[in-house]
Design a protein around this motif. Structure first.
Motif, PDB file in Angstrom:
ATOM      1  N   PRO A 188     -26.483-102.362  -3.098  1.00 49.77           N
ATOM      2  CA  PRO A 188     -27.179-102.975  -1.964  1.00 49.77           C
ATOM      3  C   PRO A 188     -26.363-102.984  -0.677  1.00 49.77           C
ATOM      4  O   PRO A 188     -26.918-102.790   0.410  1.00 49.77           O
ATOM      5  N   VAL A 189     -25.054-103.213  -0.776  1.00 52.17           N
ATOM      6  CA  VAL A 189     -24.229-103.242   0.438  1.00 52.17           C
ATOM      7  C   VAL A 189     -24.231-101.870   1.111  1.00 52.17           C
ATOM      8  O   VAL A 189     -24.400-101.764   2.338  1.00 52.17           O
ATOM      9  N   ALA A 190     -24.069-100.813   0.325  1.00 48.42           N
ATOM     10  CA  ALA A 190     -24.079 -99.460   0.893  1.00 48.42           C
ATOM     11  C   ALA A 190     -25.432 -99.153   1.531  1.00 48.42           C
ATOM     12  O   ALA A 190     -25.507 -98.536   2.605  1.00 48.42           O
ATOM     13  N   THR A 191     -26.504 -99.585   0.870  1.00 47.15           N
ATOM     14  CA  THR A 191     -27.844 -99.361   1.428  1.00 47.15           C
ATOM     15  C   THR A 191     -28.003-100.079   2.760  1.00 47.15           C
ATOM     16  O   THR A 191     -28.545 -99.516   3.729  1.00 47.15           O
ATOM     17  N   ILE A 192     -27.512-101.310   2.843  1.00 46.01           N
ATOM     18  CA  ILE A 192     -27.635-102.080   4.090  1.00 46.01           C
ATOM     19  C   ILE A 192     -26.772-101.478   5.189  1.00 46.01           C
ATOM     20  O   ILE A 192     -27.192-101.425   6.361  1.00 46.01           O
ATOM     21  N   LEU A 193     -25.602-100.984   4.860  1.00 43.43           N
ATOM     22  CA  LEU A 193     -24.783-100.316   5.880  1.00 43.43           C
ATOM     23  C   LEU A 193     -25.510 -99.106   6.448  1.00 43.43           C
ATOM     24  O   LEU A 193     -25.455 -98.837   7.657  1.00 43.43           O
ATOM     25  N   THR A 194     -26.231 -98.405   5.587  1.00 40.64           N
ATOM     26  CA  THR A 194     -27.030 -97.264   6.056  1.00 40.64           C
ATOM     27  C   THR A 194     -28.149 -97.728   6.982  1.00 40.64           C
ATOM     28  O   THR A 194     -28.437 -97.093   8.007  1.00 40.64           O
ATOM     29  N   ARG A 195     -28.777 -98.856   6.651  1.00 43.93           N
ATOM     30  CA  ARG A 195     -29.848 -99.379   7.490  1.00 43.93           C
ATOM     31  C   ARG A 195     -29.305 -99.829   8.851  1.00 43.93           C
ATOM     32  O   ARG A 195     -29.963 -99.667   9.879  1.00 43.93           O
ATOM     33  N   ILE A 196     -28.109-100.406   8.863  1.00 43.08           N
ATOM     34  CA  ILE A 196     -27.494-100.803  10.129  1.00 43.08           C
ATOM     35  C   ILE A 196     -27.296 -99.586  11.018  1.00 43.08           C
ATOM     36  O   ILE A 196     -27.617 -99.605  12.219  1.00 43.08           O
ATOM     37  N   GLU A 197     -26.756 -98.522  10.448  1.00 42.94           N
ATOM     38  CA  GLU A 197     -26.545 -97.291  11.222  1.00 42.94           C
ATOM     39  C   GLU A 197     -27.867 -96.750  11.749  1.00 42.94           C
ATOM     40  O   GLU A 197     -27.946 -96.287  12.894  1.00 42.94           O
ATOM     41  N   ALA A 198     -28.911 -96.820  10.929  1.00 42.03           N
ATOM     42  CA  ALA A 198     -30.216 -96.302  11.360  1.00 42.03           C
ATOM     43  C   ALA A 198     -30.779 -97.138  12.508  1.00 42.03           C
ATOM     44  O   ALA A 198     -31.350 -96.592  13.461  1.00 42.03           O
ATOM     45  N   LEU A 199     -30.647 -98.445  12.427  1.00 37.97           N
ATOM     46  CA  LEU A 199     -31.149 -99.309  13.507  1.00 37.97           C
ATOM     47  C   LEU A 199     -30.388 -99.082  14.803  1.00 37.97           C
ATOM     48  O   LEU A 199     -30.979 -99.050  15.898  1.00 37.97           O
ATOM     49  N   LEU A 200     -29.075 -98.893  14.710  1.00 33.21           N
ATOM     50  CA  LEU A 200     -28.286 -98.648  15.906  1.00 33.21           C
ATOM     51  C   LEU A 200     -28.615 -97.287  16.514  1.00 33.21           C
ATOM     52  O   LEU A 200     -28.677 -97.125  17.732  1.00 33.21           O
ATOM     53  N   ALA A 201     -28.844 -96.301  15.636  1.00 33.48           N
ATOM     54  CA  ALA A 201     -29.217 -94.962  16.144  1.00 33.48           C
ATOM     55  C   ALA A 201     -30.586 -95.016  16.828  1.00 33.48           C
ATOM     56  O   ALA A 201     -30.803 -94.376  17.853  1.00 33.48           O
ATOM     57  N   ARG A 202     -31.500 -95.809  16.262  1.00 35.37           N
ATOM     58  CA  ARG A 202     -32.828 -95.959  16.864  1.00 35.37           C
ATOM     59  C   ARG A 202     -32.713 -96.610  18.250  1.00 35.37           C
ATOM     60  O   ARG A 202     -33.419 -96.235  19.179  1.00 35.37           O
ATOM     61  N   ARG A 203     -31.813 -97.571  18.370  1.00 35.16           N
ATOM     62  CA  ARG A 203     -31.601 -98.221  19.675  1.00 35.16           C
ATOM     63  C   ARG A 203     -31.080 -97.225  20.704  1.00 35.16           C
ATOM     64  O   ARG A 203     -31.509 -97.238  21.860  1.00 35.16           O
TER      65      ARG A 203
END
Length: 371
Positions: free
Chosen positions: A353-368
């Motif tokens: 789960p931690v690795a998955t959430i780190l990936t989601r953080i990167e995706a949200l920042l890239a979207r921004r």
């Protein structure tokens, strides 16, 4: 990268946030926001992170004499959170549960509307049934991270299944024999671990005390009883004489449950999200006693999901006692269900789960960045 976490009140809201923060520590400046009179005031500084305080009160479902106090406290909290967010300049805001999230997420959204911030907002909902605060906040956040395959209807298309983050120290496989010796247990016996959450649970404590002082455990089993500081002296008096050959170790609190989990063959616990995330990550079968006064009956919903998956047996709090606990425990042993329950529990925690959430953080920042 600047990351701001909002959450508190219980270990279930704090430990997943700390697990994510620990994974980000090497590449991010991490801050927490909480309330001064809740559990985060001690746990977050102990974990090594700065903590800012804002005022907040639980949101009321009905009008009452305290409604004005609730509105006033959260309005003040929003103003305080605006100042904190302006000073911290987070690149992302992550809310992990508890009523303190309301003023922080609202403040983060206000700054977005005023174009004073572009930080994405994520909400972690580890329970099978979300509380009122998270349902109200759902339209204000960019993404909702959850533990179960399908999110609540209020989460619409923003829901992503990530699992429940678990601290790295718990995911390490401690040597069972060494862990047993550190805890004062017999490494040759199987272990029932009884825990009541970060504050302890009186009904669980009383049932376990009665079990070890009035019932004969199987000769190859023992009990590790984590009572919580509040009930420790009381439990010492209750468990001063064990029944027959029973072996039990009573401790008030374990800041890190890694050793306890390493020796456990069956866990008796409440069904808070953080505990269930740990049981799933480690593949531990359990007897779950949902807290009967949990908001929205979310602990019952959590336990039911685990029972349906074959990972746990539910023992209602109103039925909990030495006899009911004994029969539930005995049935699990007689039916040889523990190996299957272990496999089922592990299946509830796909991936990391931690690795998955780190990936989601990167995706949200890239979207921004693309916006």
């Amino acid at each position: 990268m600047n990351v701001l976490f909002a959450g508190g009140g219980t270990g279930g809201h704090l430990y997943p946030a700390i697990a994510i923060a620990d994974a980000l520590r090497a590449r991010a400046n991490v801050r927490f926001v909480g309330t001064a009179d809740r559990l985060e005031a001690s746990i977050v500084p102990q974990a090594g992170y700065p903590l800012a305080y804002v005022t907040s009160r639980p949101l009321a479902r009905k009008l009452s004499p305290t409604t004005l106090l609730t509105v006033g406290a959260n309005a003040l909290g929003i103003a305080q959170a605006l100042r904190t967010l302006r000073a911290a300049r987070p690149d992302i805001v992550i809310a992990t549960g508890g009523y303190v999230c309301f003023p922080v997420v609202v403040a983060a959204r206000i700054l977005r509307l005023l174009r004073l911030s572009s930080a994405p907002i994520a909400l972690l909902e580890p329970n099978a049934r979300p509380g009122l605060t998270n349902r109200l906040l759902a339209p204000l956040v960019d993404e909702i991270w959850g533990a179960f395959p399908a999110g609540d209807g209020a989460f619409a298309a923003n829901y992503v299944r990530t699992g429940i983050p678990v601290r790295a120290s718990l995911r390490r496989h401690n040597n069972r024999i060494e862990a047993a010796r550190r805890l004062g247990l017999d490494p040759n016996r199987r272990t029932l671990l009884a825990i009541g959450g970060s504050l302890g649970a009186r009904s669980i404590n009383e049932a376990v005390a009665a079990l070890v002082t009035r019932r004969a455990l199987p000769r190859d089993w023992q009990v590790l009883h984590v009572s919580g500081e509040r009930d420790y002296a009381y439990m010492q008096a209750e468990e001063r004489e064990l029944f027959g050959d029973n072996h039990a170790v009573l401790v008030p609190y374990l800041p890190d449950l890694a050793d306890a989990y390493a020796v456990s063959d069956l866990v008796l616990a409440r069904s808070g999200a953080s505990t269930l995330g740990e049981l799933a990550a480690l593949g531990l079968p359990s007897i779950l006693v949902p807290y009967p006064f949990a908001a929205e009956e979310h602990q019952l919903a959590n336990a039911t999901a685990f029972e349906r998956a074959g990972a746990a047996a539910i023992l209602p709090d109103r039925e909990l006692g030495a006899d009911a606990l004994w029969w539930t425990f005995s049935k699990l042993l007689e039916s040889s269900r523990l190996p299957a329950m272990r496999t089922a529990a592990r299946a509830l925690a796909p991936g990391d789960p931690v690795a998955t959430i780190l990936t989601r953080i990167e995706a949200l920042l890239a979207r921004r960045e693309r916006a």
